[in-house]
Design a protein around this motif. Structure first.
Motif, PDB file in Angstrom:
ATOM      1  N   THR A  11      38.064  31.150  45.185  1.00  0.00           N
ATOM      2  CA  THR A  11      38.830  31.867  46.194  1.00  0.00           C
ATOM      3  C   THR A  11      39.511  33.094  45.599  1.00  0.00           C
ATOM      4  OG1 THR A  11      40.876  30.648  45.755  1.00  0.00           O
ATOM      5  CG2 THR A  11      39.323  29.678  47.342  1.00  0.00           C
ATOM      6  N   ALA A  12      39.992  33.962  46.494  1.00  0.00           N
ATOM      7  CA  ALA A  12      40.746  35.139  46.054  1.00  0.00           C
ATOM      8  C   ALA A  12      42.008  34.722  45.300  1.00  0.00           C
ATOM      9  CB  ALA A  12      41.108  35.998  47.265  1.00  0.00           C
ATOM     10  N   GLU A  13      42.634  33.643  45.744  1.00  0.00           N
ATOM     11  CA  GLU A  13      43.845  33.147  45.082  1.00  0.00           C
ATOM     12  C   GLU A  13      43.546  32.710  43.648  1.00  0.00           C
ATOM     13  OE1 GLU A  13      42.840  32.309  48.110  1.00  0.00           O
ATOM     14  OE2 GLU A  13      44.402  33.310  49.293  1.00  0.00           O
ATOM     15  N   GLN A  14      42.406  32.063  43.442  1.00  0.00           N
ATOM     16  CA  GLN A  14      42.028  31.632  42.096  1.00  0.00           C
ATOM     17  C   GLN A  14      41.740  32.827  41.194  1.00  0.00           C
ATOM     18  OE1 GLN A  14      38.927  28.966  43.699  1.00  0.00           O
ATOM     19  NE2 GLN A  14      39.760  27.366  42.370  1.00  0.00           N
ATOM     20  N   ARG A  15      41.126  33.847  41.758  1.00  0.00           N
ATOM     21  CA  ARG A  15      40.826  35.039  40.959  1.00  0.00           C
ATOM     22  C   ARG A  15      42.111  35.740  40.532  1.00  0.00           C
ATOM     23  NH1 ARG A  15      35.372  35.608  41.387  1.00  0.00           N
ATOM     24  NH2 ARG A  15      34.412  34.778  43.288  1.00  0.00           N
ATOM     25  N   ALA A  16      43.107  35.736  41.404  1.00  0.00           N
ATOM     26  CA  ALA A  16      44.394  36.340  41.058  1.00  0.00           C
ATOM     27  C   ALA A  16      45.142  35.493  40.038  1.00  0.00           C
ATOM     28  CB  ALA A  16      45.244  36.524  42.319  1.00  0.00           C
ATOM     29  N   LYS A  17      45.080  34.167  40.208  1.00  0.00           N
ATOM     30  CA  LYS A  17      45.822  33.262  39.322  1.00  0.00           C
ATOM     31  C   LYS A  17      45.373  33.394  37.879  1.00  0.00           C
ATOM     32  CE  LYS A  17      47.215  28.426  38.821  1.00  0.00           C
ATOM     33  NZ  LYS A  17      47.109  27.052  39.389  1.00  0.00           N
ATOM     34  N   ILE A  18      44.067  33.536  37.669  1.00  0.00           N
ATOM     35  CA  ILE A  18      43.559  33.627  36.303  1.00  0.00           C
ATOM     36  C   ILE A  18      44.011  34.921  35.636  1.00  0.00           C
ATOM     37  CG2 ILE A  18      41.335  34.796  36.687  1.00  0.00           C
ATOM     38  CD1 ILE A  18      40.083  32.690  34.843  1.00  0.00           C
ATOM     39  N   LYS A  19      44.396  35.912  36.433  1.00  0.00           N
ATOM     40  CA  LYS A  19      44.913  37.182  35.914  1.00  0.00           C
ATOM     41  C   LYS A  19      46.433  37.160  35.788  1.00  0.00           C
ATOM     42  CE  LYS A  19      41.124  39.972  37.842  1.00  0.00           C
ATOM     43  NZ  LYS A  19      40.312  38.839  38.281  1.00  0.00           N
ATOM     44  N   HIS A  92      40.873  43.880  45.953  1.00  0.00           N
ATOM     45  CA  HIS A  92      42.056  43.033  46.124  1.00  0.00           C
ATOM     46  C   HIS A  92      41.657  41.561  46.064  1.00  0.00           C
ATOM     47  CE1 HIS A  92      45.063  40.878  48.632  1.00  0.00           C
ATOM     48  NE2 HIS A  92      45.912  41.661  48.023  1.00  0.00           N
ATOM     49  N   GLU A  93      40.553  41.199  46.690  1.00  0.00           N
ATOM     50  CA  GLU A  93      40.080  39.817  46.676  1.00  0.00           C
ATOM     51  C   GLU A  93      39.637  39.382  45.284  1.00  0.00           C
ATOM     52  OE1 GLU A  93      37.122  39.742  49.706  1.00  0.00           O
ATOM     53  OE2 GLU A  93      38.570  39.531  51.340  1.00  0.00           O
TER      54      GLU A  93
END
Length: 201
Positions: A11-19, A92-93
């Protein structure tokens, strides 16, 4: 049309979390010469130095590739910003902080882009009067417009609709790049509940 949305496991949330960051879209708008690209570049450099994952979308650069087939007609100007908004959405995603520098003269286009991101959209109006912008005309656009070689240049032959309620309005007639940049940092980092003082570095 038989088109469906393809779902993916990450998910987009997971991609942001790893960053380790909250993705935002920082949208600089203003007439040509107001300092959008300069400030976008400055902000990008400072965010990168702090370890943030960023990308810059610049109006002139997109018109050399993705939007190279578009003219400066009213219809194509709307399409230019629609495409820019969709590219920003993909970035953004992916969890990135997307820094956008577009004249984006029409309120309806900016509102449509804002609707893609909700409270993750930061509109920053770089407010410079036309005479100052002409003096700051590094690209020579106002000179070309005055000679009749460019038609419908925003602010000269085409209107610029000033944002009614941006998250931040910066008078680039009166503020340095460092002062302007610090205001943007204060706003962006406050949304991520972090603080870094860069002024004077």
């Amino acid at each position: 049309m038989h088109i469906t949305t393809q779902k993916y496991q990450i998910t987009a949330e997971q991609r942001a979390k790893i960053k380790n960051q909250k993705p935002f879209v920082i949208w600089f708008t203003g007439i040509s010469g107001a300092g959008k690209s300069t400030l976008a570049d400055w902000i990008d450099e400072k965010l990168h130095a702090q370890g943030y994952h960023t990308v810059v979308l610049d109006g002139d650069n997109l018109r050399q590739g993705l939007n190279s087939g578009l003219s400066f007609s009213m219809q194509d100007r709307h399409e230019n910003i629609r495409r820019a908004g969709q590219v920003a959405k993909l970035m953004h995603e992916a969890g990135l902080i997307v820094i956008c520098a577009f004249i984006s003269p029409f309120a309806v286009d900016r509102q449509q882009v804002r609707a893609l991101f909700g409270d993750k959209f930061i509109e920053i109006h770089l407010d410079m009067n036309l005479e100052s912008a002409k003096r700051n005309d590094q690209k020579g656009l106002y000179a070309l417009a005055a000679s009749g070689k460019i038609n419908n240049l925003t602010g000269v032959g085409s209107d610029y609709e000033v944002p009614a309620d941006p998250e931040l309005r910066i008078n680039t007639d009166e503020m340095s790049i460092e002062q302007s940049g610090q205001q943007v940092f204060d706003l962006v980092l406050s949304k991520m509940n972090r603080s870094v003082t860069l002024l004077g570095q």
